[in-house]
Structures are given as C-alpha cells and as structure tokens.
Design a protein around this motif. Structure first.
Motif, PDB file in Angstrom:
ATOM      1  N   ASP A 160      45.944  66.430  54.164  1.00  0.00           N
ATOM      2  CA  ASP A 160      44.721  65.683  54.465  1.00  0.00           C
ATOM      3  C   ASP A 160      44.277  64.989  53.201  1.00  0.00           C
ATOM      4  OD1 ASP A 160      44.777  66.544  57.045  1.00  0.00           O
ATOM      5  OD2 ASP A 160      43.245  68.082  56.799  1.00  0.00           O
ATOM      6  N   LEU A 161      43.854  63.746  53.338  1.00  0.00           N
ATOM      7  CA  LEU A 161      43.417  62.957  52.187  1.00  0.00           C
ATOM      8  C   LEU A 161      42.058  62.355  52.505  1.00  0.00           C
ATOM      9  CD1 LEU A 161      43.972  61.538  49.440  1.00  0.00           C
ATOM     10  CD2 LEU A 161      45.068  59.693  50.738  1.00  0.00           C
ATOM     11  N   ALA A 162      41.023  62.702  51.733  1.00  0.00           N
ATOM     12  CA  ALA A 162      39.686  62.151  51.906  1.00  0.00           C
ATOM     13  C   ALA A 162      39.305  61.387  50.655  1.00  0.00           C
ATOM     14  CB  ALA A 162      38.677  63.248  52.191  1.00  0.00           C
ATOM     15  N   VAL A 163      38.964  60.126  50.801  1.00  0.00           N
ATOM     16  CA  VAL A 163      38.618  59.287  49.646  1.00  0.00           C
ATOM     17  C   VAL A 163      37.260  58.640  49.871  1.00  0.00           C
ATOM     18  CG1 VAL A 163      40.983  58.810  48.934  1.00  0.00           C
ATOM     19  CG2 VAL A 163      39.918  57.372  50.666  1.00  0.00           C
ATOM     20  N   THR A 219      38.357  48.442  54.523  1.00  0.00           N
ATOM     21  CA  THR A 219      38.708  48.690  55.925  1.00  0.00           C
ATOM     22  C   THR A 219      39.811  49.730  56.032  1.00  0.00           C
ATOM     23  OG1 THR A 219      40.407  46.989  55.997  1.00  0.00           O
ATOM     24  CG2 THR A 219      38.151  46.294  56.487  1.00  0.00           C
ATOM     25  N   ASN A 220      39.950  50.274  57.196  1.00  0.00           N
ATOM     26  CA  ASN A 220      41.007  51.244  57.474  1.00  0.00           C
ATOM     27  C   ASN A 220      42.373  50.639  57.231  1.00  0.00           C
ATOM     28  OD1 ASN A 220      42.302  53.606  58.800  1.00  0.00           O
ATOM     29  ND2 ASN A 220      42.783  52.077  60.377  1.00  0.00           N
ATOM     30  N   GLN A 221      42.557  49.376  57.629  1.00  0.00           N
ATOM     31  CA  GLN A 221      43.863  48.751  57.480  1.00  0.00           C
ATOM     32  C   GLN A 221      44.272  48.652  56.026  1.00  0.00           C
ATOM     33  OE1 GLN A 221      45.760  47.776  60.304  1.00  0.00           O
ATOM     34  NE2 GLN A 221      47.327  47.820  58.716  1.00  0.00           N
ATOM     35  N   MET A 222      43.304  48.380  55.136  1.00  0.00           N
ATOM     36  CA  MET A 222      43.604  48.279  53.712  1.00  0.00           C
ATOM     37  C   MET A 222      44.112  49.613  53.163  1.00  0.00           C
ATOM     38  SD  MET A 222      40.207  46.015  52.819  1.00  0.00           S
ATOM     39  CE  MET A 222      40.472  45.881  51.049  1.00  0.00           C
ATOM     40  N   VAL A 223      43.501  50.709  53.588  1.00  0.00           N
ATOM     41  CA  VAL A 223      43.924  52.035  53.140  1.00  0.00           C
ATOM     42  C   VAL A 223      45.290  52.385  53.718  1.00  0.00           C
ATOM     43  CG1 VAL A 223      43.351  54.495  53.133  1.00  0.00           C
ATOM     44  CG2 VAL A 223      41.533  52.782  52.887  1.00  0.00           C
ATOM     45  N   LYS A 251      54.418  64.398  44.816  1.00  0.00           N
ATOM     46  CA  LYS A 251      54.752  63.144  44.137  1.00  0.00           C
ATOM     47  C   LYS A 251      54.268  61.935  44.947  1.00  0.00           C
ATOM     48  CE  LYS A 251      58.876  64.741  41.661  1.00  0.00           C
ATOM     49  NZ  LYS A 251      60.353  64.613  41.539  1.00  0.00           N
ATOM     50  N   ALA A 252      54.504  61.996  46.254  1.00  0.00           N
ATOM     51  CA  ALA A 252      54.073  60.887  47.121  1.00  0.00           C
ATOM     52  C   ALA A 252      52.554  60.791  47.163  1.00  0.00           C
ATOM     53  CB  ALA A 252      54.630  61.066  48.526  1.00  0.00           C
ATOM     54  N   MET A 253      51.880  61.931  47.221  1.00  0.00           N
ATOM     55  CA  MET A 253      50.417  61.921  47.282  1.00  0.00           C
ATOM     56  C   MET A 253      49.824  61.342  46.016  1.00  0.00           C
ATOM     57  SD  MET A 253      49.416  62.987  50.244  1.00  0.00           S
ATOM     58  CE  MET A 253      47.697  63.385  49.931  1.00  0.00           C
ATOM     59  N   GLU A 254      50.453  61.681  44.849  1.00  0.00           N
ATOM     60  CA  GLU A 254      49.949  61.153  43.566  1.00  0.00           C
ATOM     61  C   GLU A 254      50.078  59.625  43.517  1.00  0.00           C
ATOM     62  OE1 GLU A 254      52.189  63.212  40.642  1.00  0.00           O
ATOM     63  OE2 GLU A 254      51.157  65.145  40.955  1.00  0.00           O
ATOM     64  N   LYS A 255      51.197  59.112  43.995  1.00  0.00           N
ATOM     65  CA  LYS A 255      51.388  57.654  43.996  1.00  0.00           C
ATOM     66  C   LYS A 255      50.368  56.973  44.912  1.00  0.00           C
ATOM     67  CE  LYS A 255      56.365  57.733  43.058  1.00  0.00           C
ATOM     68  NZ  LYS A 255      57.709  57.402  43.584  1.00  0.00           N
ATOM     69  N   ILE A 256      50.144  57.582  46.076  1.00  0.00           N
ATOM     70  CA  ILE A 256      49.172  57.005  47.024  1.00  0.00           C
ATOM     71  C   ILE A 256      47.792  56.984  46.405  1.00  0.00           C
ATOM     72  CG2 ILE A 256      48.009  57.399  49.225  1.00  0.00           C
ATOM     73  CD1 ILE A 256      50.692  58.554  50.258  1.00  0.00           C
ATOM     74  N   LEU A 257      47.375  58.119  45.818  1.00  0.00           N
ATOM     75  CA  LEU A 257      46.031  58.221  45.261  1.00  0.00           C
ATOM     76  C   LEU A 257      45.834  57.258  44.106  1.00  0.00           C
ATOM     77  CD1 LEU A 257      43.327  59.640  45.444  1.00  0.00           C
ATOM     78  CD2 LEU A 257      44.205  61.429  43.940  1.00  0.00           C
ATOM     79  N   LYS A 258      46.839  57.135  43.250  1.00  0.00           N
ATOM     80  CA  LYS A 258      46.718  56.228  42.101  1.00  0.00           C
ATOM     81  C   LYS A 258      46.557  54.777  42.566  1.00  0.00           C
ATOM     82  CE  LYS A 258      48.845  55.069  37.675  1.00  0.00           C
ATOM     83  NZ  LYS A 258      48.533  53.660  37.766  1.00  0.00           N
ATOM     84  N   LEU A 298      45.390  53.774  45.439  1.00  0.00           N
ATOM     85  CA  LEU A 298      44.060  53.629  46.056  1.00  0.00           C
ATOM     86  C   LEU A 298      42.991  53.465  44.987  1.00  0.00           C
ATOM     87  CD1 LEU A 298      44.263  56.315  48.905  1.00  0.00           C
ATOM     88  CD2 LEU A 298      44.183  53.842  49.202  1.00  0.00           C
ATOM     89  N   GLU A 299      43.111  54.199  43.896  1.00  0.00           N
ATOM     90  CA  GLU A 299      42.126  54.098  42.811  1.00  0.00           C
ATOM     91  C   GLU A 299      42.217  52.731  42.135  1.00  0.00           C
ATOM     92  OE1 GLU A 299      43.184  57.378  40.370  1.00  0.00           O
ATOM     93  OE2 GLU A 299      42.066  58.862  41.560  1.00  0.00           O
ATOM     94  N   ASP A 300      43.467  52.292  41.851  1.00  0.00           N
ATOM     95  CA  ASP A 300      43.653  51.032  41.127  1.00  0.00           C
ATOM     96  C   ASP A 300      43.270  49.813  41.964  1.00  0.00           C
ATOM     97  OD1 ASP A 300      44.574  52.570  39.065  1.00  0.00           O
ATOM     98  OD2 ASP A 300      46.706  52.158  39.435  1.00  0.00           O
ATOM     99  N   GLU A 301      43.653  49.811  43.240  1.00  0.00           N
ATOM    100  CA  GLU A 301      43.471  48.615  44.062  1.00  0.00           C
ATOM    101  C   GLU A 301      42.144  48.571  44.792  1.00  0.00           C
ATOM    102  OE1 GLU A 301      45.879  46.439  47.704  1.00  0.00           O
ATOM    103  OE2 GLU A 301      47.005  47.613  46.237  1.00  0.00           O
ATOM    104  N   LEU A 302      41.673  49.741  45.216  1.00  0.00           N
ATOM    105  CA  LEU A 302      40.450  49.776  46.025  1.00  0.00           C
ATOM    106  C   LEU A 302      39.282  50.468  45.342  1.00  0.00           C
ATOM    107  CD1 LEU A 302      41.972  50.696  49.520  1.00  0.00           C
ATOM    108  CD2 LEU A 302      41.613  48.437  48.527  1.00  0.00           C
ATOM    109  N   GLY A 303      39.522  51.039  44.163  1.00  0.00           N
ATOM    110  CA  GLY A 303      38.456  51.772  43.474  1.00  0.00           C
ATOM    111  C   GLY A 303      38.072  53.047  44.186  1.00  0.00           C
ATOM    112  N   ALA A 304      39.026  53.644  44.882  1.00  0.00           N
ATOM    113  CA  ALA A 304      38.736  54.848  45.662  1.00  0.00           C
ATOM    114  C   ALA A 304      38.661  56.071  44.757  1.00  0.00           C
ATOM    115  CB  ALA A 304      39.813  55.044  46.717  1.00  0.00           C
ATOM    116  N   GLU A 305      37.869  57.041  45.210  1.00  0.00           N
ATOM    117  CA  GLU A 305      37.762  58.325  44.523  1.00  0.00           C
ATOM    118  C   GLU A 305      38.134  59.424  45.482  1.00  0.00           C
ATOM    119  OE1 GLU A 305      33.962  59.002  42.751  1.00  0.00           O
ATOM    120  OE2 GLU A 305      33.805  56.963  41.940  1.00  0.00           O
ATOM    121  N   LEU A 306      38.900  60.414  44.957  1.00  0.00           N
ATOM    122  CA  LEU A 306      39.263  61.563  45.772  1.00  0.00           C
ATOM    123  C   LEU A 306      38.061  62.463  45.949  1.00  0.00           C
ATOM    124  CD1 LEU A 306      41.598  63.129  47.139  1.00  0.00           C
ATOM    125  CD2 LEU A 306      41.928  64.314  44.950  1.00  0.00           C
ATOM    126  N   ARG A 307      37.799  62.859  47.190  1.00  0.00           N
ATOM    127  CA  ARG A 307      36.660  63.765  47.440  1.00  0.00           C
ATOM    128  C   ARG A 307      37.085  65.220  47.288  1.00  0.00           C
ATOM    129  NH1 ARG A 307      33.108  63.302  52.442  1.00  0.00           N
ATOM    130  NH2 ARG A 307      31.777  64.558  51.095  1.00  0.00           N
TER     131      ARG A 307
END
Length: 798
Positions: free
Chosen positions: A713-716, A723-727, A780-787, A789-798
């Motif tokens: 589960d990933l909550a950001v 939008t959802n599509q961007m994520v 490894k895959a989760m780290e790439k996804i999160l990074k 999301l942070e770089d492109e969308l400014g997302a933060e992991l909850r």
C-alpha cells in the motif's frame, strides 16, 4: 389519404365486409394503412330534433329557453347558442346521452330554469375544428333540411362511419383518390367496380362564345380543358357532400368549391374554378412566368416568381399558379354568377419545383408532383358539371375546349410467364396471371407463354415486366406465397463494423440502458441549448434546402441535444431515473455541399440521471465497453473548457498522442436549465469510428499464477491539482517488470491534511512468473516510484 368506408362502398360493394377484414386484406394486397378511426365513437342517444319555440331566459340575457320536438316528446332545453332559429332541425343530446369525449348529459338547471338535454355542435360529436364549416365553428350544428324526428344522428347521411387512413407510396398516385382505392378493393376482393355518373342532361349556348384557351409551353402543360357554367348560385353544398368532405379531412366552403374538392378526392384530379366575369380578356394563356413577375394567391400572399414557373394568365395577366394555387383576383365569391372550370395536366417536375421554391403546398400540388394521368381530364370535367347540374348550382354551357398538344401513348409490355413464376416461386398458368391482371383493369392478350399487357391510363407506374410481377404477387397474396430458401453458394453476413455496433447495443442494454432513436434533422437552436461557442466546428451543419420547418432545418453534428431532449422529456413526466443511449450518424458538409454528399461519422452517446447515477456509474459502463472490445492503454484527462459539461466534473478519454476517444461528465447547470431539468445528468460522447479502428477482440488466456503476489500500500500527500492519472503513470513507469497492477482505493481530505493538499492511497501488486518475490525485489521498485513521485509531483510519503 383518408377514405370514408361508406363513401368507398358506393363504388364497390363491400357492405358485407367488416372493417377489420377490409383493412387486413388491403394491407396484404399492398395498400398499407396508418390508422382506422370511427366517427361518432362513444356517442350515444343524440337524435334529430326540431326547435318549435324560442323564448328569452327570464334571468339571463345570454341564455334562451327552447321547446324542442324530439319526435316522441317535446322537451325544454336552455342554451347559450347564438345561431338557433325556430323550425330548424339539429342534433340534440337527450338526457343520459354521451358525447364523443365521454361526457354524459344529465337533466340540469341553468339560472333556475330546468333543461332536459343539450343542443350539439360538430366539436361535441368529435370532429376537428379544422374541418368544420366556418358557419358552425362557434355555434351548434343546424341541419340543412327536415329529417325524421328522433332519428339517431349517426343515421343522417351516413354520418356514423369508419375512416381508414392509407399510406400512399409515391409510385401510386392513382390511389390518392376514392375511386383509386375502390379499384384496389375491387381487385383485392374480385368485385365489380361501379363508376359514378358523368351524364349532363341539359346544356345551352356554345363554350367558344365565352372563352379562348392557348398553351404556349406544351412541355409543361400537355393538356388543358375548360368549360363554362352560367347562372351560378353560390350557397352551401348539400349535407351529404359536406359530411363526406369532413370525414375525408376537408372543410366545406360553398357549393362550387366543395364540388371541385369532392371530385378531386373522388377522381384524384385537381380542378379549379375561376370567376369568369373577373377575366377581362376572356383568353386563357398557359405560359412560363418571367423573372420577377408577381401574383397574389388565394391565401392573400403576394409571391414573386422565378423564370420558368408555369402560370395561367388572362391574355397576359397572371390569374393562377398552374397546379399549385389559384389567384385571389379570380376567386369564386358569394357574388359570382358565371365560372370557368379548369381541368388540366401539368408536368410534375415543374409543379414540384414551383411548390418547393415558393414553399407553397396544396392538395393540387401534392397530386400533380406525383403524377396525374392526362386521360382523366374529360372524365373529371364531366363529373364536376354533372354535380353542378344535379345540385342546381348552375347551368352548363355546351362544349368543352380541350387543348392537348402532346398526346400520351400507352405502350404494351410483354410479360413472360416463366420469368414471373421464377421471380415469385410459383407455378401459375398464363390464364391465371391474366385473370389477376384483368382485375386491375389491365388489358391482357395471351400469346403462348407471353402476356401482352396494356396498363390502364391511371397506372403510371406499370412500365416494365417486373412491375406486372408485383401486381400478380400482391393479388395472389404475399401471405400465401410459399417460403423457400434461395439457391446459391453465398450467404449474407454483417460487416465487422455492423457486428461491433450490434454487440455495443447488446452490451449497453445488458448494463441497464435503453436504446433510443432520434431524428437526424434538428433545429439550429440546439447549438444554443448545449452552450456551443460561436466558433465551434459543430455549428458547421448541413443546411436542408426544403426543410419541414426551422425545427428540422439542419442535419445534426452531435447526438447530445437529441439525447438530452429525451432525458428531459422523461424527467418532466415524473420518470425518477432514466438511462439511455443512441448509436447514430452525425453529418458535416464538404467543401461543395450542393454537389457532394456530407461526411458521415458514427457516434455513440450515453446519458443517465436519478438516484445512484453519477460520474462513476457512467465511467463503469464505458470501461465495460472498452474491456469488451480490447481497448487498452487509454487514460483520463480533466476537461475544463467544454461548454456543455460541468468544468470540474468532466474528463476526456485519451488514446496515444492526444486522440480524444470519448468525453464524459456531468452536464453544465446552464445547459440543464435550458432543458428545464434541475437534477444532475451524466452524459458521454464516444467516437465509434475511432473505437472500430482500435478494437482488438483477440483474447490470450494466461494460466493460473504458480507463485504468490507481493502487495504494498502506498499513501502519498499531494497538492489538490494532482490527478490520479498523473500518479498512476509514474507508478507504471517506475514499477518495473514485476508490477502487476496499481489501483487507487482512497482519497482523503480533512483536519489532519494541510489545506490545498490531499492524501491518495494506492494498492500495488507485484508478481514474478518464475519465483516468489522477496522484499528486496519489491522495495527497490517502491523506492524508485516514491522518488519519482517526490521529484515530479512534490509528493510526500504519509
């Protein structure tokens, strides 16, 4: 064409045939019907009465108290009718009678005076105002003569009757008449046909002393006949004639006009009467109009003519638009004493063009433009004069001026019996075929296995061998021709596109939607109703050259207004929830719209409203459609500029490089207001042509996975505009080869979330086909996804 059955029975004896059988047999012999209605339906206990005495109501200025003789009793009736007279006969509603609308008449009191019944108008007997004589539109119906008192009103001049409305096809103009349909009935039931009398007992003078006739354009007027009637007495026509006209859908006017209309309906031949004394030169010239020439027609409209339109003139002064409408300057009036009767034949293409150009249609033009036999001219002329003489409306002048510069020849057609049997799958003899054809007044000469057939003059459609095959088939009976499979090796089948549309309809019905079909002709006002911008390409519509009216003057460029109108109509009729769809064409003009046919584009529109019907309901139906036709790799993008949709509740379905496959969302509140709807409506427009191109119904089945999936589960925390599509796009791009699926399962905004932000939670599933994944693989895959999301969308992991 409205055909009163009792009028029809004057020419063919069908009195022993019930109306249902008559209708069914005529349908099976090729005469389709629209409706059958009964005159005086529901009417009970209305009889002929006579007014004996009229007195003023003692307590009401506008009411009168009448003594009315009903034959078996004299009753008192209070009425407000203003056209009543003593000693007149009229229909009277007795106590406990029933009107056409079901109203029951009872004994009552009007301002203290008892009333035992009611006087009756045409409307109360069920007749439309448009066919009622003007003298009786605002009053009670007064009969023209004495009838036995107490006689049920339906027995007066065959008033109680059945009227069959026939759908006459364009190739059968001969059926646009009572006699034409009598021929069909006689042929269908194999009965003799009785033609009406055309005998004229007395004549005087010589027609050539009264008028001259000349045709300048014989290609437009192959025949023109005229006859003079003197000592004309204008007045009401006999009641029997009036009632026949009323039942056939025409309003009685006066005896001369009614007789010409009567013969028009009887024979199918248009007839016109000129006031002879208004013709200054007494020289009728049939010629083509000059450019800009003007005429005032009977409807008091001045019309400017184009060159080539056919005119009837008095030497050079226009007095009628040939085959369309007469001129006001020669109209028969109450002071008319002498008339010229015109019976003519005009070129149907010329009449059709004139009628359409001037947007002027009449009973005459509707017949001429389909074709009228020029051999009818003298018969119709004699019938008109017979009726004028028989009703005492005038005296007939000896002779007819009959100008026929173009003679019509009727050519025989050879019909091969073997060919007919081969076409129909029958085994009829030449004599049997000849008998069927002779019932239709076709002259037949049998030469071995060939029939030499000469059609009657009124059958303008019998030109080829196959035409006679149709006549034999319909009289033999379409319902008794044996059903057989055709011989051959090729069988028809649906194209891929047709199959897909069929499956689309079935799927949407299975999803609970109802299919609707609407007109391709729409009003330009629909563009305003759905808030189209002035520069929208959808405003570039195909214009109709001869529309029925503004409401049907263009061809639709979008299906959306039609569907919204259907949903709005259901909502206004208290239908609490509705789901509908339509598959249809939209039309766009080419560069040369007059020369080239328009571009047609297949579209699908869906719509719904009601409880539990929202954006996601519609989205679910759309995605089921995509799943069925193998549509993948599409995405949703917000649509904020489409004026028809709510700016915050609309999305486009995008394929590839920004190709819009569909638009779906909630209808804009202003558009809902335009349709008088105050509940949300969800709609979707989909390009069926594009869907057909990308459809992939090939299905590949994978085996059941051998190894378990690893889920995360990933909550950001992201900004509201994300939008959802961007994520989802980032998750799929960085999830690696083991990512199996990614779905959003929660969106949260609340006190724990900073204003302007939202929490989005996703369920990710990873799986390898050849082994069980370990945490390191998934991490490894989760780290790439999160990074990303942070770089492109400014997302933060909850």
């Amino acid at each position: 064409m409205l055909i009163p059955v009792k009028w029809l029975s004057e020419y063919v004896n069908i009195s022993d045939i019930d109306v249902k059988t008559l209708e069914d047999r005529l349908i099976m012999s090729g005469s389709n019907t629209e409706t059958v209605h009964e005159t005086l339906k529901n009417v009970e206990n209305i009889v002929v009465g006579k007014i004996l005495k009229i007195e003023q109501h003692p307590d009401a200025d506008k009411l009168k108290v009448l003594a009315v003789d009903l034959g078996d009793e004299v009753v008192q009736i209070v009425t407000g009718a203003t056209n009543v007279l003593e000693n007149v006969y009229l229909p009277v509603c007795k106590v406990n009678s029933v009107l056409a609308d079901g109203t029951k008449i009872k004994k009552g009191k009007l301002r203290g005076v008892e009333s035992y019944g009611m006087l009756c108008s045409y409307q109360e007997l069920g007749f439309e105002t448009s066919v009622i004589p003007k003298a009786f539109v605002d009053g009670v119906w007064l009969l023209d003569q004495a009838y036995p008192l107490g006689t049920p009103i339906g027995e007066i001049e065959n008033l109680k009757d059945h009227v069959i409305e026939f759908e006459i096809t364009p190739n059968r103009p001969d059926c646009l008449s009572i006699i034409g349909m009598a021929r069909e009935a006689a042929a269908t039931f194999d009965l003799p046909l009785n033609y009406p009398s055309e005998i004229i007992e007395n004549t005087h003078g010589n027609v050539h002393d009264y008028v001259k006739i000349k045709i300048e354009n014989p290609e437009l007027c192959p025949r023109y006949a005229g006859r003079v009637v003197t000592d004309v007495k204008i007045g009401p026509s006999p009641l029997w004639m009036q009632l026949k006209l009323i039942k056939a859908g025409m309003r009685p006017t006066n005896n001369i006009v009614d007789i010409t209309n009567y013969v028009l309906l009887e024979y199918g031949q248009p007839i016109h009467a000129f006031d002879l004394d208004t013709l200054k030169h007494k020289e009728i010239v049939i010629r083509a109009a000059k450019e800009g020439e003007k005429i005032t027609t009977l409807d008091d409209q001045e019309r400017e003519l184009e060159a080539g339109m056919l005119l009837i003139t008095d030497q050079n002064e226009p007095i009628a638009l040939a085959g369309v409408m007469g001129g006001a300057n020669t109209e028969v009036s109450s002071t008319t004493q002498n008339i010229l009767i015109e019976v003519a034949n005009f070129d149907k293409k010329s009449i059709r063009k004139t009628s359409r150009t001037l947007q002027l249609r009449s009973e005459a033009s509707s017949r001429y433009e389909k074709g009228v036999s020029q051999n009818l001219v003298l018969s119709a002329m004699s019938r008109v004069c017979h009726l004028i003489e028989a009703t005492g409306a005038g005296k007939i002048v000896e002779g007819v001026i009959d100008v026929e510069p173009v003679k019509r020849t009727i050519e025989a057609v050879e019909v091969r019996t073997k060919r007919i049997n081969g076409l129909l799958g029958l085994n009829l003899t030449a004599e049997q075929m000849a008998n069927y054809l002779r019932r239709l007044e076709i002259e037949v000469e049998i030469k071995e296995d060939v029939l030499v057939c000469t059609p009657p003059h009124q059958r303008l459609d019998l030109l080829k061998e196959v035409d006679f095959a149709e006549e034999i088939a319909r009289l033999y009976g379409y319902d008794v021709i044996p059903s057989t499979l055709f011989r051959g090796n090729e069988w028809g089948a649906l194209t891929n596109g047709q199959t897909m549309i069929k499956e689309t309809r079935e799927l949407l019905v299975a999803c609970g939607l109802n299919e609707v079909t609407t007109y391709s002709f729409v009003s330009p006002k629909t563009h305003e109703q759905i808030n189209l911008s002035e520069h929208s390409i959808l405003r570039n519509a195909v214009q109709l050259m001869n529309p029925l009216g503004e409401e049907y003057s263009i061809m639709r460029t979008t299906l959306l207004p039609n569907l919204l109108e259907v949903l709005a109509r259901n909502y206004k009729r208290s239908v609490k929830a509705a789901q509908a769809f339509e598959v249809g064409n939209v039309f766009f003009p080419k560069q040369q719209p007059i020369v080239e046919l328009p571009i047609e584009k297949k579209m699908l529109v869906l719509g719904m409203y009601g409880e539990n019907q929202d954006f996601y309901t519609l989205k679910g139906v759309l995605e089921k459609l995509f799943e069925t036709f193998g549509v993948r790799n599409y995405k949703y993008e917000p649509e904020t500029t489409h004026a028809t949709y709510h700016p915050g509740r609309c999305a486009n379905v995008i394929l590839g490089d920004n190709h819009v496959l569909a638009t779906l969302g909630e209808v804009h509140p202003q558009v809902l207001s335009n349709y008088d709807v105050d509940v949300p409506i969800m709609v979707c427009e989909l390009d069926m042509n594009m869907l057909m191109q990308i459809t992939n119904t090939y299905k590949k089945f994978d085996g059941i996975p051998k190894y378990p999936a690893s889920t995360r589960d990933l909550a950001v925390l992201v900004k509201d505009e994300i939008t959802n599509q961007m994520v989802i796009d980032i998750i799929k791009a960085k999830g690696g080869k083991f990512l199996e699926s990614a779905e959003i399962f929660d969106v949260y905004k609340g006190e724990q979330i900073e204003k302007g932000y939202k929490s989005m939670a996703y369920a990710l599933s990873f799986r390898a086909p050849d082994r069980t994944l370990v945490d390191e693989d998934v991490n490894k895959a989760m780290e790439k996804i999160l990074k990303q999301l942070e770089d492109e969308l400014g997302a933060e992991l909850r």
